[in-house]
Design a protein around this motif. Structure first.
Motif, PDB file in Angstrom:
ATOM      1  N   ARG A 187      10.765  13.902  -7.261  1.00 17.31           N
ATOM      2  CA  ARG A 187      12.840  14.647  -7.005  1.00 17.31           C
ATOM      3  C   ARG A 187      13.894  14.107  -8.257  1.00 17.31           C
ATOM      4  NH1 ARG A 187      12.516  10.852  -1.784  1.00 17.31           N
ATOM      5  NH2 ARG A 187      13.362   9.715  -2.936  1.00 17.31           N
ATOM      6  N   GLU A 188      12.813  13.787  -8.926  1.00 21.83           N
ATOM      7  CA  GLU A 188      13.459  13.374 -10.470  1.00 21.83           C
ATOM      8  C   GLU A 188      12.621  15.006 -11.456  1.00 21.83           C
ATOM      9  OE1 GLU A 188      15.236  11.932 -13.357  1.00 21.83           O
ATOM     10  OE2 GLU A 188      15.729  11.304 -11.661  1.00 21.83           O
ATOM     11  N   SER A 238       0.813  -1.349   0.053  1.00 19.21           N
ATOM     12  CA  SER A 238      -0.368   0.273   0.414  1.00 19.21           C
ATOM     13  C   SER A 238       0.816   1.408  -0.191  1.00 19.21           C
ATOM     14  CB  SER A 238      -1.133  -0.181   1.403  1.00 19.21           C
ATOM     15  OG  SER A 238      -0.489  -0.527   2.428  1.00 19.21           O
ATOM     16  N   GLY A 239       2.502   0.854   0.687  1.00 15.71           N
ATOM     17  CA  GLY A 239       2.765   2.622   0.851  1.00 15.71           C
ATOM     18  C   GLY A 239       4.006   2.698  -0.727  1.00 15.71           C
ATOM     19  N   GLU A 240       3.935   1.586  -2.112  1.00 19.97           N
ATOM     20  CA  GLU A 240       4.764   2.113  -3.124  1.00 19.97           C
ATOM     21  C   GLU A 240       4.782   3.028  -4.316  1.00 19.97           C
ATOM     22  OE1 GLU A 240       7.522  -0.175  -3.008  1.00 19.97           O
ATOM     23  OE2 GLU A 240       6.939  -0.980  -1.507  1.00 19.97           O
ATOM     24  N   PHE A 241       3.402   3.279  -3.635  1.00 24.89           N
ATOM     25  CA  PHE A 241       2.664   4.974  -4.485  1.00 24.89           C
ATOM     26  C   PHE A 241       3.186   5.123  -4.269  1.00 24.89           C
ATOM     27  CE2 PHE A 241      -0.247   7.888  -5.362  1.00 24.89           C
ATOM     28  CZ  PHE A 241      -0.293   8.467  -6.440  1.00 24.89           C
ATOM     29  N   HIS A 242       3.616   6.063  -2.818  1.00 19.86           N
ATOM     30  CA  HIS A 242       3.925   7.297  -1.911  1.00 19.86           C
ATOM     31  C   HIS A 242       5.655   7.275  -2.332  1.00 19.86           C
ATOM     32  CE1 HIS A 242      -0.450   7.643  -0.488  1.00 19.86           C
ATOM     33  NE2 HIS A 242      -0.461   6.491  -0.415  1.00 19.86           N
ATOM     34  N   VAL A 243       6.059   6.043  -2.114  1.00 17.09           N
ATOM     35  CA  VAL A 243       7.102   6.000  -2.336  1.00 17.09           C
ATOM     36  C   VAL A 243       7.724   6.352  -4.041  1.00 17.09           C
ATOM     37  CG1 VAL A 243       9.586   4.937  -2.517  1.00 17.09           C
ATOM     38  CG2 VAL A 243       8.409   4.022  -0.656  1.00 17.09           C
ATOM     39  N   TYR A 244       7.094   6.181  -4.943  1.00 18.69           N
ATOM     40  CA  TYR A 244       6.534   6.221  -6.269  1.00 18.69           C
ATOM     41  C   TYR A 244       6.882   7.701  -6.368  1.00 18.69           C
ATOM     42  CZ  TYR A 244       5.331   6.791 -11.139  1.00 18.69           C
ATOM     43  OH  TYR A 244       5.713   7.184 -12.034  1.00 18.69           O
TER      44      TYR A 244
END
Length: 224
Positions: free
Chosen positions: A88-89, A76-82
């Motif tokens: 940043r990119e 569930s937290g991978e979208f926020h990491v992405y």
């Protein structure tokens, strides 16, 4: 008094006197209040803020610890990491674009300055060449004038020498005919002078006559 003695015993600095609250109504008054506040203690160093540093993107990590495998499921937290990685990119790309634009502007400015310097050097060279030409022309004209004066002086000296020789020859060999000619030439010159003087006298006489007639007519006019 007791409070001052207590502060002196405790080693603390005496309290500052309370200043009346003044509300500035105009920018000039606000600036004046700031200057007065600074000049109350001129020995106190004024705080000068440092220049803000340019933002730089965070350096890439040397070792990536949270690596996901191909068989692992997305939590569930991978979208926020992405989303954070994408932000940043984008910031990094914007930073690189700004840097490239700044470098381009600096290069254009340097090229323009160099072009202006070359144009200034070229204009200076043209003006210097023009001044040298004018100076050369003046020098040549001066030399030509000096040469002409020198030639004229030589010719005059040679003519004077030849005239002196002719006079010497005439003095050595007198001639009755030459004497007659000289007397006749002097008589002709005197005759011309007399004619000129007589014409001047006639002109003056005619002028006086006209003036007399005009004065007589004006007097008659005034009388009548």
């Amino acid at each position: 008094m007791a409070e001052e003695k207590k502060d002196a015993r405790s080693g603390k600095a005496p309290r500052k006197e309370s200043q009346p609250l003044i509300i500035a109504k105009t920018p000039a008054e606000e600036q004046r209040l700031k200057l007065e506040r600074l000049m109350r203690n001129p020995d106190k160093p004024a705080p000068i803020p440092e220049r803000p540093k340019d933002w730089n993107p965070r350096a890439p990590p040397e070792f990536v610890r949270d690596v996901m495998g191909s068989s692992a499921g997305a939590g569930s937290g991978e979208f926020h990491v992405y989303r954070h990685l994408r932000r940043r990119e984008y910031q990094r790309q914007d930073f690189l674009e700004r840097i490239s634009d700044k470098q381009k502007l600096d290069e254009d400015y340097i090229a323009k300055v160099k072009e202006n310097q070359e144009a200034a050097v070229e204009r200076t060279a043209k003006r210097r060449k023009k001044r040298e030409k004018l100076k050369q022309k003046k020098l040549m004209a001066k030399q030509a004038k000096m040469e002409s004066q020198k030639e004229g002086s030589e010719e005059s000296s040679s003519s004077s020498a030849s005239e002196a020789e002719e006079r010497d020859d005439d003095a050595e060999v007198p001639s009755f005919i030459m004497g007659k000619r000289s007397a006749l030439a002097s008589f002709m010159v005197d005759d011309k002078l007399l004619r000129l003087m007589w014409s001047d006298v006639q002109i003056l006489t005619w002028t006086f006559e006209k003036l007399y007639v005009f004065l007589h007519w004006s007097v008659d006019k005034i009388i009548w």
